[in-house]
Design a protein around this motif. Structure first.
Motif: not given
Length: 474
Positions: A147-152
């Motif tokens: 999810g964090l990578l998707g956010t970035m």
């Protein structure tokens, strides 16, 4: 000291190391996404600076996209062979050096070549960033890491046009490439210090890497990407020849893989339902997301009479919602499981796709933004769930290859969506003259485009439900 205290002391440094490792991986994802979107806003400036046509300067964007598409699978597989951390560091270095070469470009063709090299570096970063998540965080935290990578990724996509415009105003077009030098150095330092060293030796057996397959696949994918992007989707003889080349190349690749000792892609990989379903769904839903970026500007400018600045502001609401949804989506995936959350994300996307035309017609701009928020929030949830399901299912030895294929499916979805959804919108609007597009024609085009988009999401939803049911069988 009791056992609980001892465990806390031992786990704290590991958690801190994981956080710093994720910071490096997040910066890597941000940089590669920023490289995709930041150059678009500079095309008019580049056309004036190099006294070139718009069709010529478009290759600044296409070179990056085609280089990623053609090399991302090979980059993932090479990471499995050479070592993922080692190749990620190499990719960051290539990307950073290429960014400097872009800023020093004395001619347009120099810039296009440097952008292609930058795309090769970005392919390494994209494929290996996700592959390294499994080594950087505990398995039970994979969802929030994805999810964090998707956010970035969403932040990089949303930030690109705005940051690019400010940098061009302050320091010329060279500044949009020079900004990646300090960011690249920071990413390289974090990745080098915080990612665990590779256990694999540098020496590669002669049969460990399918060089012929890599070349054929790269040329095949490049031909497909070119066929879908040149001539702005108005298909002609060149597009047809490139598509034929891609089909022949695909057949040749399959023939070669069946006869090589160490194939790049093993057919057994696609017989694993979670992997094949994940790749197919990723391609379908990213084509839908691209529809909002391709169709949206024409509809907003015509139906609501918005100028370019306001169109950009409305369009940025989609990536902003995706960025805000990424981390909560990852937490939901960790708590409720990737299969359920993939279905939930697709249901939200389906609702947004089918209600976007009627809501925008009845409620105006708030209706359009509301439906867009459903699409992008659903996509953020689906992406976190699907990436988690695919990456945790793939074997550790093939994690780089699986990540490369997952990114490839996303990239092919974006390319196909940009071409197909634009053509569907033109057909629905019944005109190719967008300089005086009537609101009624724009609405007709929007309705047809998002009917097709809804059908794509519905297909992905059927795949997700069947895959989830199969996973629950003993």
């Amino acid at each position: 000291m009791n056992r609980l205290d001892s465990t806390a002391v031992v786990m704290a440094p590991q958690n801190a190391t994981a956080r710093w490792a994720m910071a490096g991986l997040s910066l890597s994802m941000l940089l590669s996404s920023l490289g995709t979107s930041i150059a678009n806003v500079a095309l008019p400036t580049l056309a004036a600076s190099f006294d070139a046509s718009f069709q010529a300067v478009q290759w600044v964007v296409l070179a990056y996209l085609i280089a990623i598409t053609g090399t991302i699978v090979a980059a993932g597989r090479l990471g499995d062979v050479l070592g993922r951390r080692r190749l990620l560091l190499g990719g960051i270095t290539v990307f950073t050096v290429a960014s400097v070469l872009c800023s020093l470009a004395p001619s347009l063709w120099w810039l296009i070549g440097a952008r292609g090299l930058q795309g090769v570096g970005a392919a390494m970063m994209m494929s290996l960033t996700m592959a390294l998540v499994g080594e950087a965080v505990p398995k039970e935290q994979t969802g929030r890491a994805m999810g964090l990578l998707g956010t970035m990724s969403a932040v990089g996509t949303a930030l690109g046009p705005t940051l690019g415009g400010l940098l061009i105003a302050a320091g010329g077009w060279e500044a949009i490439f020079l900004i990646k030098l300090p960011l690249g150095i920071a990413t390289l330092i974090l990745a080098q210090r915080c990612l665990a060293a590779d256990a694999r030796p540098v020496a590669i057996p002669r049969t460990a890497f399918d060089t012929t397959g890599v070349v054929v696949l790269a040329l095949t994918l490049a031909a497909y990407a070119l066929a879908m992007t040149i001539n702005k989707g108005s298909y002609g003889l060149i597009n047809g020849m490139l598509l034929l080349t891609a089909l022949v190349g695909g057949g040749l690749f399959v023939w070669l893989e069946a006869r090589t000792q160490a194939p790049l892609l093993q057919p057994a990989l696609f017989r694993q339902r979670p992997l094949s379903a994940g790749f197919a769904m990723s391609a379908l839903v990213t084509a839908v997301v691209m529809a909002t970026l391709v169709v949206g500007p024409f509809y907003l400018a015509s139906a609501f009479e918005l100028d370019a600045a306001r169109v950009g502001l409305v369009m940025s609401s989609g990536p902003l919602v995706a960025a805000l949804s990424g981390v909560p989506a990852g937490r939901l995936v960790d708590r409720f499981g990737p299969q359920r959350m993939a279905v939930a994300g697709l249901v939200a996307m389906l609702l947004g796709a089918f209600t976007l035309p009627p809501l925008s017609a009845s409620l105006g701009l708030p209706g359009y933004v509301s439906a867009l928020a459903f699409i992008t929030a659903g996509y953020a949830l689906f992406q976190a769930a699907n990436n988690t399901a695919v990456m945790t299912h793939g074997s550790a030895e093939q994690r780089g290859l699986v990540s490369g294929l997952l990114n490839l499916s996303r990239n092919l979805g974006l390319i196909t969506g940009a071409s197909l959804m634009g053509a569907v919108f033109v057909r629905g609007a019944a005109t190719s003259d967008f300089t005086a597009l009537a609101p009624q024609a724009a609405y007709a085009g929007l309705t047809l485009a998002f009917s097709v988009a809804g059908a794509f999401v519905l297909t992905a939803l059927v795949i997700a439900v069947r895959s989830s049911a199969a996973a629950q069988r003993p």
